[in-house]
Write a protein that holds these residues in place. Structure first.
Motif, PDB file in Angstrom:
ATOM      1  N   PRO A  75     -47.896  19.210 -22.121  1.00  0.00           N
ATOM      2  CA  PRO A  75     -46.812  20.260 -21.941  1.00  0.00           C
ATOM      3  C   PRO A  75     -47.044  21.215 -21.243  1.00  0.00           C
ATOM      4  O   PRO A  75     -48.172  21.236 -20.506  1.00  0.00           O
ATOM      5  CB  PRO A  75     -46.917  20.916 -23.709  1.00  0.00           C
ATOM      6  CG  PRO A  75     -48.428  20.544 -24.084  1.00  0.00           C
ATOM      7  CD  PRO A  75     -48.685  19.327 -23.621  1.00  0.00           C
ATOM      8  N   PRO A  98     -35.325  16.343 -20.449  1.00  0.00           N
ATOM      9  CA  PRO A  98     -36.698  16.217 -20.039  1.00  0.00           C
ATOM     10  C   PRO A  98     -37.277  14.816 -20.716  1.00  0.00           C
ATOM     11  O   PRO A  98     -37.087  14.461 -21.887  1.00  0.00           O
ATOM     12  CB  PRO A  98     -37.380  17.403 -20.890  1.00  0.00           C
ATOM     13  CG  PRO A  98     -36.345  18.366 -21.096  1.00  0.00           C
ATOM     14  CD  PRO A  98     -35.104  17.484 -21.199  1.00  0.00           C
ATOM     15  N   ILE A  99     -38.306  14.331 -19.860  1.00  0.00           N
ATOM     16  CA  ILE A  99     -39.096  12.859 -20.361  1.00  0.00           C
ATOM     17  C   ILE A  99     -40.635  13.370 -20.361  1.00  0.00           C
ATOM     18  O   ILE A  99     -40.777  14.026 -19.359  1.00  0.00           O
ATOM     19  CB  ILE A  99     -38.582  11.863 -19.513  1.00  0.00           C
ATOM     20  CG1 ILE A  99     -38.894  11.898 -18.250  1.00  0.00           C
ATOM     21  CG2 ILE A  99     -36.946  11.260 -20.108  1.00  0.00           C
ATOM     22  CD1 ILE A  99     -38.268  10.604 -17.153  1.00  0.00           C
ATOM     23  N   GLY A 100     -41.184  12.404 -21.067  1.00  0.00           N
ATOM     24  CA  GLY A 100     -42.821  12.775 -20.847  1.00  0.00           C
ATOM     25  C   GLY A 100     -43.458  11.307 -20.624  1.00  0.00           C
ATOM     26  O   GLY A 100     -44.561  11.381 -20.523  1.00  0.00           O
ATOM     27  N   ASP A 110     -40.619  10.212 -28.094  1.00  0.00           N
ATOM     28  CA  ASP A 110     -40.535  11.346 -27.466  1.00  0.00           C
ATOM     29  C   ASP A 110     -41.906  11.752 -27.104  1.00  0.00           C
ATOM     30  O   ASP A 110     -42.831  12.004 -28.101  1.00  0.00           O
ATOM     31  CB  ASP A 110     -39.834  12.636 -28.158  1.00  0.00           C
ATOM     32  CG  ASP A 110     -39.774  14.113 -27.479  1.00  0.00           C
ATOM     33  OD1 ASP A 110     -40.476  13.962 -26.321  1.00  0.00           O
ATOM     34  OD2 ASP A 110     -39.420  15.003 -28.077  1.00  0.00           O
ATOM     35  N   THR A 111     -42.347  11.714 -25.836  1.00  0.00           N
ATOM     36  CA  THR A 111     -43.654  12.018 -25.536  1.00  0.00           C
ATOM     37  C   THR A 111     -43.825  13.152 -24.767  1.00  0.00           C
ATOM     38  O   THR A 111     -44.646  13.544 -23.953  1.00  0.00           O
ATOM     39  CB  THR A 111     -44.170  10.861 -24.400  1.00  0.00           C
ATOM     40  OG1 THR A 111     -43.327  10.485 -23.426  1.00  0.00           O
ATOM     41  CG2 THR A 111     -44.374   9.617 -25.275  1.00  0.00           C
ATOM     42  N   THR A 112     -42.729  14.209 -24.600  1.00  0.00           N
ATOM     43  CA  THR A 112     -43.026  15.561 -23.990  1.00  0.00           C
ATOM     44  C   THR A 112     -44.001  16.285 -24.419  1.00  0.00           C
ATOM     45  O   THR A 112     -44.460  17.323 -23.481  1.00  0.00           O
ATOM     46  CB  THR A 112     -41.390  16.160 -23.964  1.00  0.00           C
ATOM     47  OG1 THR A 112     -41.133  16.136 -25.132  1.00  0.00           O
ATOM     48  CG2 THR A 112     -40.454  15.301 -23.009  1.00  0.00           C
ATOM     49  N   ARG A 157     -40.894  21.800 -16.986  1.00  0.00           N
ATOM     50  CA  ARG A 157     -39.669  20.663 -17.038  1.00  0.00           C
ATOM     51  C   ARG A 157     -38.264  21.368 -17.028  1.00  0.00           C
ATOM     52  O   ARG A 157     -37.434  20.932 -16.189  1.00  0.00           O
ATOM     53  CB  ARG A 157     -39.840  19.372 -17.996  1.00  0.00           C
ATOM     54  CG  ARG A 157     -41.013  18.716 -17.743  1.00  0.00           C
ATOM     55  CD  ARG A 157     -40.991  17.442 -18.695  1.00  0.00           C
ATOM     56  NE  ARG A 157     -42.026  16.443 -18.539  1.00  0.00           N
ATOM     57  CZ  ARG A 157     -43.143  16.618 -19.471  1.00  0.00           C
ATOM     58  NH1 ARG A 157     -43.233  17.539 -20.494  1.00  0.00           N
ATOM     59  NH2 ARG A 157     -44.031  15.853 -19.420  1.00  0.00           N
ATOM     60  N   ALA A 195     -48.310   8.273 -20.761  1.00  0.00           N
ATOM     61  CA  ALA A 195     -48.264   9.896 -20.585  1.00  0.00           C
ATOM     62  C   ALA A 195     -49.561  10.485 -20.873  1.00  0.00           C
ATOM     63  O   ALA A 195     -50.009  11.232 -20.239  1.00  0.00           O
ATOM     64  CB  ALA A 195     -47.386  10.321 -22.075  1.00  0.00           C
ATOM     65  N   TYR A 249     -37.551  14.198 -15.727  1.00  0.00           N
ATOM     66  CA  TYR A 249     -36.174  14.066 -16.381  1.00  0.00           C
ATOM     67  C   TYR A 249     -35.526  12.829 -16.394  1.00  0.00           C
ATOM     68  O   TYR A 249     -35.437  12.248 -15.243  1.00  0.00           O
ATOM     69  CB  TYR A 249     -35.392  15.421 -16.188  1.00  0.00           C
ATOM     70  CG  TYR A 249     -34.684  15.480 -14.855  1.00  0.00           C
ATOM     71  CD1 TYR A 249     -33.314  15.033 -14.824  1.00  0.00           C
ATOM     72  CD2 TYR A 249     -35.543  15.569 -13.672  1.00  0.00           C
ATOM     73  CE1 TYR A 249     -32.889  15.141 -13.270  1.00  0.00           C
ATOM     74  CE2 TYR A 249     -34.865  15.436 -12.391  1.00  0.00           C
ATOM     75  CZ  TYR A 249     -33.637  15.297 -12.410  1.00  0.00           C
ATOM     76  OH  TYR A 249     -32.889  15.236 -11.012  1.00  0.00           O
TER      77      TYR A 249
END
Length: 459
Positions: free
Chosen positions: A291, A271-273, A285-287, A257, A418, A427
């Motif tokens: 991964p 960055p977003i997840g 936060d799910t990033t 990302r 996710a 993002y």
């Protein structure tokens, strides 16, 4: 950057429509302000019942449409019934289908919602809730008629749209600029050249590569606005082998990302997840769920029985983040044996081919609506994601009035999307605006995408 395909935001999905007409030609009951707060516009005030489902709106008196017809409770009922009706192509049709609108008297309207939706006053300030006039509504795509301070002068297809101050507006002093021309320029270099030559005074959401040349130039102002936008790699969940969650997870694991944000947006993004952004209520936060991990990506493809090279087609609309980002995705997916062929299309083609006819494998697009998690509960939405678990969760979210409980459920919904790798979540963009130094009143944030012309003036 993009020319709208039509000028009726109640029938078309493109954000570019609202960027021209919202609050300028067409108005809504409520107004969303730069800080995301909601204040009265065509409504003077409203009251909410204890069960949070009934809204009573007191309407502004003495308001006329640009064709001379009066604005009243009947027009509100017409607009909302039309938006939720069987033939509606409104992108928020589900929301309006849940509303029943009752005329109490000429200036009082009651709206009863089947569900609890604490965001309804905000939703009613978006372009999809524009109040349209019955006699002219069908022609709004080419000749929009509203109650706003500006009227349509001219649309030179492929080039520009000109609006001029409407002298019949209820508060003539509101609009300080007499004539405004929107020009459509999708190429970043051409955007910068238009501003530098003085042809354009303001460029909202200019290509990120243009920003450095304006940043330290005292003749210009540069605004980096936060937003609720989600830039995603759309994945067609109905196409084989993309209907296999392992293949979608492999694609996500192959994406770096941070490298994508550098390549697509020159570093202007977070960055977003999942399909949700920092700053929104209930964000988690799910990033870490998908991964960047090349070896894991290769393993997942092998587990799914995919023989490489896998050939996929990526359809890209004109904005620079999509075209620049497309090259990054091609390079990243090549490392796991996925060969991506790019198909560049114009905006109207993207809306008809990708969005409407679902004729694509992958695409890159920014979803700019603030509250659009519900699109994953639409079985016929263009990415084809279907999950009974998500549908049930979203129904719960819609009917939960308690903010803390609702935020918890929103967190669960983000994690589920996710885990299902419903799309490639990339993002949250920061959108740059460059303008001449003496333009006043530009929005510093983008809770929604509009160009509020009556806020602008020359300093």
């Amino acid at each position: 950057a993009l020319e709208p395909p039509g000028l009726d935001p109640t029938t078309g999905a493109a954000a570019a429509i609202a960027e021209v007409v919202q609050y300028n030609i067409l108005e809504t009951l409520t107004k969303i302000n730069v800080d995301g707060s909601v204040t009265p516009l065509l409504a003077e005030s409203w009251e909410i019942s204890p069960d949070l489902k009934t809204y009573t709106f007191k309407l502004r008196k003495g308001v006329k449409f640009q064709n001379g017809e009066p604005f009243n409770a009947s027009t509100v009922k017409f607009a909302f019934d039309r938006a939720g009706g069987e033939k509606s192509t409104n992108k928020d049709k589900r929301t309006f289908a849940n509303l029943s609108t009752q005329v109490v008297d000429e200036h009082t309207v009651v709206i009863i919602n089947k569900e609890i939706d604490p965001d309804l006053p905000f939703v009613l300030g978006q372009a999809t809730a524009a109040i349209v006039e019955p006699k002219s509504a069908d022609g709004n795509a080419t000749k929009p008629i509203g109650t706003g301070p500006y009227k349509l002068d001219n649309w030179a297809k492929g080039s520009s749209i000109t609006l001029s101050k409407w002298e019949g507006f209820r508060a003539p002093a509101v609009a300080k600029i007499n004539k405004v021309t929107f020009r459509f320029i999708s190429d970043t270099a051409a955007q910068a050249a238009a501003v530098l030559s003085g042809d354009v005074d303001v460029f909202t959401r200019i290509g990120t590569r243009a920003v450095p040349q304006f940043r330290n130039n005292p003749q210009y102002q540069t605004i980096l606005a936060g937003s609720r936008a989600k830039t995603i790699l759309s994945i067609n969940n109905k196409k084989k082998p993309l209907d296999d969650v392992r293949v979608r997870r492999a694609i996500l694991a192959a994406i770096d990302r941070k490298a994508f944000i550098e390549g697509a947006a020159d570093g202007l993004g977070v960055p977003i997840g999942s399909h949700y952004v920092p700053g929104a209520a209930g964000y988690v936060d799910t990033t870490g769920i998908n991964p960047f991990d090349i070896e894991k990506a290769k393993k997942l493809l092998a587990e799914a029985g995919v023989k490489t090279p896998l050939e996929l087609r990526m359809t890209l609309p004109p904005p620079p983040y999509a075209r620049q980002g497309g090259e990054v995705i091609v390079a990243q997916l090549a490392k796991i044996g996925i060969n991506v062929k790019i198909q560049n299309v114009e905006w109207a083609q993207w809306l008809s081919g990708t969005y409407t006819n679902k004729d694509y494998d992958l695409s890159i697009i920014s979803h700019v609506e603030p509250f659009d998690l519900g699109n994953y509960a639409k079985p016929d939405y263009y990415w084809g994601y279907q999950s009974k678990a998500f549908d049930a969760l979203f129904d719960k979210i819609k009917s939960t009035g308690n903010a803390a409980e609702r935020n918890k459920l929103l967190g669960e919904a983000q994690k589920l999307l996710a885990t299902d790798a419903a799309n490639g979540f990339l993002y949250q963009p920061q959108f740059p605006t460059v303008a001449k130094k003496n333009v006043k009143g530009l929005w510093k944030e983008n809770p929604i995408f509009v160009n509020d012309l009556s806020a602008l003036s020359w300093g």
